[in-house]
Design an enzyme around this catalytic site. Structure first.
Site, PDB file in Angstrom:
ATOM      1  N   GLU A 106      -8.151 -79.689  62.508  1.00 53.92           N
ATOM      2  CA  GLU A 106      -7.148 -79.180  61.562  1.00 53.92           C
ATOM      3  C   GLU A 106      -6.445 -77.941  62.160  1.00 53.92           C
ATOM      4  OE1 GLU A 106      -8.560 -78.808  57.465  1.00 53.92           O
ATOM      5  OE2 GLU A 106      -7.723 -76.797  57.390  1.00 53.92           O
ATOM      6  N   CYS A 116     -11.713 -73.796  58.478  1.00 56.36           N
ATOM      7  CA  CYS A 116     -12.266 -75.121  58.765  1.00 56.36           C
ATOM      8  C   CYS A 116     -11.633 -75.679  60.025  1.00 56.36           C
ATOM      9  CB  CYS A 116     -12.011 -76.071  57.598  1.00 56.36           C
ATOM     10  SG  CYS A 116     -13.086 -75.702  56.205  1.00 56.36           S
ATOM     11  N   ARG A 135      -2.599 -80.637  54.539  1.00 54.10           N
ATOM     12  CA  ARG A 135      -2.447 -79.735  55.702  1.00 54.10           C
ATOM     13  C   ARG A 135      -1.256 -80.109  56.589  1.00 54.10           C
ATOM     14  NH1 ARG A 135      -4.799 -78.420  52.415  1.00 54.10           N
ATOM     15  NH2 ARG A 135      -6.994 -77.938  52.235  1.00 54.10           N
TER      16      ARG A 135
HETATM   17  C1  LIG Z   1     -11.940 -67.224  56.583  1.00 53.08           C
HETATM   18  C2  LIG Z   1     -10.833 -68.271  56.563  1.00 53.08           C
HETATM   19  C3  LIG Z   1     -10.703 -69.076  55.443  1.00 53.08           C
HETATM   20  C4  LIG Z   1      -9.702 -70.075  55.414  1.00 53.08           C
HETATM   21  N1  LIG Z   1      -9.605 -70.843  54.300  1.00 53.08           N
HETATM   22  C5  LIG Z   1      -8.632 -71.792  54.238  1.00 53.08           C
HETATM   23  C6  LIG Z   1      -8.499 -72.621  53.081  1.00 53.08           C
HETATM   24  O1  LIG Z   1      -9.228 -72.503  52.100  1.00 53.08           O
HETATM   25  N2  LIG Z   1      -7.513 -73.551  53.080  1.00 53.08           N
HETATM   26  C7  LIG Z   1      -6.667 -73.719  54.128  1.00 53.08           C
HETATM   27  O2  LIG Z   1      -5.762 -74.576  54.055  1.00 53.08           O
HETATM   28  N3  LIG Z   1      -6.771 -72.938  55.240  1.00 53.08           N
HETATM   29  C8  LIG Z   1      -7.726 -71.997  55.326  1.00 53.08           C
HETATM   30  N4  LIG Z   1      -7.848 -71.218  56.446  1.00 53.08           N
HETATM   31  C9  LIG Z   1      -6.968 -71.465  57.608  1.00 53.08           C
HETATM   32  C10 LIG Z   1      -5.659 -70.632  57.640  1.00 53.08           C
HETATM   33  O3  LIG Z   1      -5.796 -69.436  56.906  1.00 53.08           O
HETATM   34  C11 LIG Z   1      -4.469 -71.450  57.121  1.00 53.08           C
HETATM   35  O4  LIG Z   1      -4.214 -72.564  57.947  1.00 53.08           O
HETATM   36  C12 LIG Z   1      -3.178 -70.640  57.017  1.00 53.08           C
HETATM   37  O5  LIG Z   1      -2.190 -71.451  56.412  1.00 53.08           O
HETATM   38  C13 LIG Z   1      -2.645 -70.088  58.341  1.00 53.08           C
HETATM   39  O6  LIG Z   1      -1.704 -69.071  58.052  1.00 53.08           O
HETATM   40  P1  LIG Z   1      -1.325 -67.958  59.140  1.00 53.08           P
HETATM   41  O7  LIG Z   1      -0.238 -67.114  58.592  1.00 53.08           O
HETATM   42  O8  LIG Z   1      -2.531 -67.244  59.613  1.00 53.08           O
HETATM   43  O9  LIG Z   1      -0.772 -68.910  60.292  1.00 53.08           O
HETATM   44  P2  LIG Z   1      -0.961 -68.731  61.859  1.00 53.08           P
HETATM   45  O10 LIG Z   1      -2.380 -68.987  62.236  1.00 53.08           O
HETATM   46  O11 LIG Z   1      -0.346 -67.464  62.289  1.00 53.08           O
HETATM   47  O12 LIG Z   1      -0.073 -69.965  62.365  1.00 53.08           O
HETATM   48  C14 LIG Z   1      -0.479 -71.297  62.091  1.00 53.08           C
HETATM   49  C15 LIG Z   1       0.682 -72.234  62.485  1.00 53.08           C
HETATM   50  O13 LIG Z   1       1.799 -71.948  61.624  1.00 53.08           O
HETATM   51  C16 LIG Z   1       2.938 -71.576  62.375  1.00 53.08           C
HETATM   52  N5  LIG Z   1       3.622 -70.518  61.624  1.00 53.08           N
HETATM   53  C17 LIG Z   1       3.051 -69.435  61.032  1.00 53.08           C
HETATM   54  N6  LIG Z   1       3.986 -68.718  60.389  1.00 53.08           N
HETATM   55  C18 LIG Z   1       5.167 -69.330  60.587  1.00 53.08           C
HETATM   56  C19 LIG Z   1       6.515 -69.062  60.185  1.00 53.08           C
HETATM   57  N7  LIG Z   1       6.837 -68.007  59.437  1.00 53.08           N
HETATM   58  N8  LIG Z   1       7.487 -69.904  60.584  1.00 53.08           N
HETATM   59  C20 LIG Z   1       7.203 -70.997  61.348  1.00 53.08           C
HETATM   60  N9  LIG Z   1       5.951 -71.304  61.760  1.00 53.08           N
HETATM   61  C21 LIG Z   1       4.953 -70.484  61.388  1.00 53.08           C
HETATM   62  C22 LIG Z   1       2.392 -71.079  63.722  1.00 53.08           C
HETATM   63  O14 LIG Z   1       3.336 -71.232  64.765  1.00 53.08           O
HETATM   64  C23 LIG Z   1       1.169 -71.982  63.915  1.00 53.08           C
HETATM   65  O15 LIG Z   1       1.535 -73.227  64.473  1.00 53.08           O
HETATM   66  C24 LIG Z   1      -8.820 -70.218  56.500  1.00 53.08           C
HETATM   67  C25 LIG Z   1      -8.961 -69.372  57.626  1.00 53.08           C
HETATM   68  C26 LIG Z   1      -9.948 -68.422  57.659  1.00 53.08           C
HETATM   69  C27 LIG Z   1     -10.073 -67.517  58.866  1.00 53.08           C
END
Ligand SMILES: Cc1cc2nc3c(=O)[nH]c(=O)nc-3n(C[C@H](O)[C@H](O)[C@H](O)COP(=O)(O)OP(=O)(O)OC[C@H]3O[C@@H](n4cnc5c(N)ncnc54)[C@H](O)[C@@H]3O)c2cc1C
Length: 282
Positions: free
Chosen positions: A274, A200, A152
């Protein structure tokens, strides 16, 4: 003024000073140049962010750069593209490497930033390179070998700017989709899909493979414990859910505090978050 709860899968968060969308790399670069050196935050799908109840005192840029090349062993995709869709399209086309992504409601950029992972796979495994705009809107291409990734974690967590696209290298595997369907089925049975959450909340304790964070929370008797509108999921104890959409960030923070205290008292392990906590100002 738009509320951050509208762009978070948790449905939590106060107003942002301003919110803009970038649909192309050029638009993202212009926005970054315009806002520099003031405060900004690039967001993908908001599936890992706990936004403050006060909101965010700066510009929030929604990454909507969602182009995708044809599905071949080497595939280039915009960072705003759905990580889940990338996972399902590549597996359906008979490529292995991103099967796990099908259940993760992220953007490709967010998946790389967090090095999202599950089922023994993570975003960095198949990554070849990343195009990144720094906070002044200047474009750089990083090869994976120039970057650090671990559980992560990615180097991008220490950089200011926007991931705008990524190239992945996949391998042929006729069983990829079959493997993926099993992963999806397992997730649907064991995770609170359909309930607002950010996945998580806690990291699994490093070096302690016998104690997942979910098991520790469960063993401490915390399943279904609630504060205000925030509740520990009955299905998966490492998920905090917002079942009625009424939880505040303060409710979640209070629940996190109780979970950490009780798990420490019960098992002597201090859980670490996390999720990304986005403060009003910093
Ligand atoms: C139902 C559910 C299931 C999940 N299962 C998992 C799993 O199995 N494994 C796992 O690892 N995670 C899981 N997650 C957590 C989450 O989906 C991940 O952490 C994912 O990587 C976040 O992506 P996002 O685009 O939504 O990021 P965001 O929530 O929009 O951003 C997260 C961080 O990344 C930064 N960021 C986002 N995009 C960019 C970009 N283009 N450039 C620079 N910085 C950026 C943001 O500033 C922020 O700090 C889950 C979440 C949910 C709701």
């Amino acid at each position: 003024m738009r509320l951050l709860k509208e762009i978070s899968t948790f449905k939590i968060g106060g107003p942002a000073l301003s919110i803009a969308e970038a649909k192309t790399v050029a638009e993202m670069s212009s926005l970054l140049k315009e806002v520099y050196p003031r405060r900004m935050l690039v967001i993908g799908k908001g599936s890992n962010c706990l936004f403050s109840d006060q909101g965010f005192n700066g510009l929030v840029i929604l990454n909507k750069i969602d182009f995708i090349s044809s599905i071949k062993p080497i595939i280039t995709v915009g960072a705003g593209f759905s990580f889940a869709l990338l996972g399902s399209r590549t597996a359906r086309a008979g490529f292995t490497g991103l099967e796990f992504a099908a259940g993760i409601p992220a953007s490709v950029g967010g998946g790389i930033f967090m090095n999202a992972g599950a089922n023994g796979q993570e975003a960095a495994d198949t990554l070849i390179s990343v195009d990144f705009l720094n906070e002044k809107g200047e474009l750089f291409t990083f090869l994976k070998k120039d970057l650090d990734f671990s559980y992560r974690y990615s180097s991008f967590q220490g950089m200011k700017g926007a991931i705008v696209s990524a190239t992945f290298g996949l391998t042929k595997d006729p069983l990829a989709r079959e493997k993926q369907l099993k992963i999806i089925d397992y997730r649907q049975r064991t995770q609170p899909y359909g309930e607002p959450s950010i996945g998580c909340v806690f990291r699994n304790p490093i070096g302690d493979c016998c104690h997942s964070a979910a098991a520790l929370i469960d063993q401490a008797g915390l399943k279904e414990v609630a504060i205000g509108g925030a509740k520990v999921s009955e299905k998966h104890a490492n998920f905090i859910i917002n079942p009625k959409g009424l939880a505040t960030a303060s409710d979640v923070e209070a629940l996190i505090k109780i979970i950490k205290e009780k798990v420490f008292a019960h098992a002597g392990i201090l859980l670490e978050e996390e999720i990304r906590k986005i403060a009003f100002e910093s």
